[in-house]
Design a protein around this motif. Structure first.
Motif, short mmCIF file in Angstrom:
data_model
loop_
_atom_site.label_atom_id
_atom_site.label_comp_id
_atom_site.label_asym_id
_atom_site.label_seq_id
_atom_site.Cartn_x
_atom_site.Cartn_y
_atom_site.Cartn_z
N PHE A 126 -82.22 40.86 53.84
CA PHE A 126 -81.17 41.95 53.78
C PHE A 126 -80.47 41.96 55.01
O PHE A 126 -79.10 42.40 54.83
N GLY A 127 -80.91 41.39 56.01
CA GLY A 127 -80.04 41.09 57.18
C GLY A 127 -80.88 41.50 58.82
O GLY A 127 -81.88 40.65 58.60
N LYS A 128 -80.58 42.23 59.49
CA LYS A 128 -81.69 42.10 60.63
C LYS A 128 -81.68 43.75 61.01
O LYS A 128 -80.65 44.48 60.79
N VAL A 129 -82.56 43.94 61.87
CA VAL A 129 -82.89 45.20 62.61
C VAL A 129 -82.84 45.15 64.18
O VAL A 129 -83.56 43.97 64.74
N LEU A 130 -82.02 45.83 64.72
CA LEU A 130 -81.89 45.72 66.32
C LEU A 130 -82.34 46.97 66.71
O LEU A 130 -82.29 48.17 66.48
N GLN A 131 -82.90 46.74 68.09
CA GLN A 131 -83.40 47.89 68.93
C GLN A 131 -81.74 48.21 69.84
O GLN A 131 -81.24 47.25 70.37
N VAL A 132 -81.45 49.59 69.44
CA VAL A 132 -80.40 49.81 70.25
C VAL A 132 -80.39 51.32 71.30
O VAL A 132 -81.18 52.01 70.87
N ARG A 133 -79.67 51.41 72.03
CA ARG A 133 -79.60 52.54 72.82
C ARG A 133 -77.97 53.32 72.64
O ARG A 133 -77.06 52.88 72.81
N LYS A 134 -78.17 54.31 72.28
CA LYS A 134 -76.99 55.29 72.25
C LYS A 134 -76.42 55.52 73.51
O LYS A 134 -77.13 56.12 74.37
N LYS A 135 -75.24 55.13 73.84
CA LYS A 135 -74.52 55.07 75.26
C LYS A 135 -74.16 56.51 75.84
O LYS A 135 -74.69 56.66 77.06
N ASP A 136 -74.16 57.51 75.04
CA ASP A 136 -74.04 58.86 75.65
C ASP A 136 -75.20 59.74 75.91
O ASP A 136 -75.19 60.29 76.61
N THR A 137 -76.43 59.30 75.18
CA THR A 137 -77.35 60.18 75.49
C THR A 137 -78.52 59.33 75.81
O THR A 137 -79.61 59.86 76.39
N GLY A 138 -78.48 57.89 75.85
CA GLY A 138 -79.64 57.10 76.13
C GLY A 138 -80.97 57.10 75.31
O GLY A 138 -81.60 56.17 75.35
N MET A 139 -80.46 57.68 74.10
CA MET A 139 -81.75 57.58 73.13
C MET A 139 -81.71 56.35 72.48
O MET A 139 -80.81 55.49 72.31
N ILE A 140 -83.03 55.65 72.33
CA ILE A 140 -83.40 54.54 71.60
C ILE A 140 -83.52 54.76 69.96
O ILE A 140 -84.33 55.49 69.62
N TYR A 141 -83.03 53.83 69.41
CA TYR A 141 -82.84 53.90 67.90
C TYR A 141 -83.12 52.39 67.39
O TYR A 141 -83.03 51.39 68.19
N ALA A 142 -83.40 52.26 66.10
CA ALA A 142 -83.37 51.04 65.24
C ALA A 142 -82.01 51.03 64.59
O ALA A 142 -81.88 51.91 63.68
N MET A 143 -81.35 50.12 64.72
CA MET A 143 -80.09 49.77 63.77
C MET A 143 -80.35 48.53 62.80
O MET A 143 -80.60 47.25 63.24
N LYS A 144 -80.44 49.27 61.39
CA LYS A 144 -80.54 48.05 60.38
C LYS A 144 -78.97 47.64 59.99
O LYS A 144 -78.22 48.59 59.59
N VAL A 145 -78.60 46.48 59.88
CA VAL A 145 -77.27 45.75 59.79
C VAL A 145 -77.33 45.21 58.35
O VAL A 145 -77.98 44.13 58.14
#
Length: 444
Positions: A126-145
């Motif tokens: 499908f693609g890849k999944v990245l661990q990301v941080r939302k800049k304004d809140t510092g919350m950690i998410y998983a980003m599927k691309v």
């Protein structure tokens, strides 16, 4: 993730009867249903709520959720539980009002530029999944691309739409949560909760197999998740260890609905697309027959066998031999399988889907699950037999080192990967912000 969940007794609207309802506070709304595995949800949007207080009516543990149109009366199981609901609802209301007074929009516009890319944590066709941080809140998410061109060329537009719909609509303790979705000219992005306890596959590889108590615990939570999906008309179609994540506190979380099928509300509904992971395919798929949700229970039986032994029951490195094994090979158990587990797996791996064990209620009553309190299970009150050794919300210690070795970056857009305006129409309405507006508004 849910801010709070549990059973409350709710007064009906037009008919003033009191009914026990499973209530989930999440993303600024209370979603309520008959039980945790029912898809028939009603919704109370907190943006419409003016007051949450203990009721003066002569009922124990009763509180009121007041809106301009209606006052909802909810009865908790104890004074402490009532106060807990009142406190968290008022805390959520205060946050929402604070954001509103600060001029923050209810639905923020979110794009890839709002996230710092930290690590690669998964890859697939499908693609890849990245661990990301939302800049304004510092919350950690998983980003599927996902790459749009690949989706169109592989004729997977419908699958991608279904994945977004499933992620957007469904609320359950054992399903991954979608927070945002958005797109660029060449890519689609899902922003989901970052579940950092590792894939079940990762732990199974490290330990080769699990003991019976641990398998029974994971299986109980998977059954609840599958039952909920099926009740909502969703066929999972890709149950496997790679798609089962462990939370930091040891519970399971089903993820990746990239090939799931929605709209199968009747037990007689069928589809015929050949898809899935080879080791877990049911015989009716290999035969090219129309199939129903019973295929998920075949995959489940394969998974139970694998967790107890270390390998799927019909595995071969030669895919043609494996397909033949799935169709014809006798099921062979080694001595570590108890009689209850043998009976359970045999009933799930019945090649005739009409005879297969596929009723969730019957599955829950099987001797394999003796001693499981199902209400406690879905409330996450059973004690997990294994706690992943993670330190903090951004911990990646349970992610395969092969993924982490890759550089977290997105390929640059170029003219060859962009789609024509007519093909872009396939991805209209993809943008989503998980606030209050995405679930059904049916009153129960």
């Amino acid at each position: 993730m849910a801010d709070k969940q549990g059973f409350l007794t709710k007064e009906g609207g037009s008919i003033k009867t009191w009914r026990k309802r499973w209530c989930v506070l999440k993303n600024g709304s209370i979603y309520y249903s008959k039980n945790a595995n029912s898809c028939e949800l009603g919704t109370i949007h907190l943006k419409n709520v003016t007051n949450v207080v203990q009721s003066q009516r002569k009922k124990k543990n009763l509180f009121e959720v007041e809106t301009p149109d209606r006052t909802y009366y909810m009865k908790a199981t104890s004074p402490d539980e009532m106060q807990s609901w009142i406190n968290i609802l008022n805390k959520t209301l205060a946050k929402m009002k604070s954001s509103a007074s600060a001029g923050q929009p209810t639905k923020e516009r979110v794009g890839v530029e709002d996230f710092d890319l930290l690590n690669v944590i998964g890859k697939g066709s499908f693609g890849k999944v990245l661990q990301v941080r939302k800049k304004d809140t510092g919350m950690i998410y998983a980003m599927k691309v996902l790459n749009k061109k690949n989706i169109v060329e592989r004729n997977e537009v419908d699958h991608t739409r279904a994945e977004k719909n499933i992620l957007q609509k469904l609320v359950h303790p054992f399903l991954i949560n979608l927070n945002y979705s958005f797109q660029t000219d060449d890519k689609l992005y899902f922003i989901m909760d970052y579940i950092n306890g590792g894939e079940l596959f990762f732990h199974l590889q490290n330990e080769e197999k699990f003991d019976l108590a641990r398998v029974r615990f994971y299986c109980a939570e998977i059954v609840c998740g599958l039952e909920y999906l099926h009740n909502c008309g969703v066929m999972y179609r890709d149950l496997k260890p790679e798609n089962i994540l462990l939370t930091a506190d040891g519970h399971i979380c089903l993820t990746d609905y990239g090939i799931s099928k929605e709209g199968l509300l009747s037990d007689d509904d069928r589809t015929a697309t050949f898809c899935g992971t080879p080791e877990y395919l049911a015989p009716e798929i290999l035969k090219g027959e129309a199939y129903g949700k019973a295929i998920d229970w075949w995959s489940f039986g394969t998974l139970v066998f694998e967790m107890l032994s270390g390998l799927p029951p019909f595995y071969s490195s030669d895919i043609r031999i494996m397909y033949n094994n799935i169709m014809t090979q006798k099921l062979v158990f080694t001595p570590q399988f108890t009689q209850e587990s043998r009976d359970f797996i045999t009933a799930l791996l019945e090649r005739d889907p009409n005879k297969r064990l596929k009723d969730a209620k019957v599955i829950k009553s099987h001797k394999f699950f003796a001693g499981i309190d199902w209400e406690k299970c879905v409330r996450k009150e059973l004690v997990p037999p294994f706690i992943p050794p993670v330190k903090g919300k951004n911990d990646t210690s349970q992610v395969d080192a092969g993924f982490l070795a890759e550089t977290a970056k997105l390929s640059a857009e170029n003219h060859t990967s962009k789609l024509s305006s007519s093909l872009q129409k396939n991805f209209e309405d993809f943008t989503f912000v998980n606030d209050n507006e995405h679930l059904m508004h049916k009153n129960l």
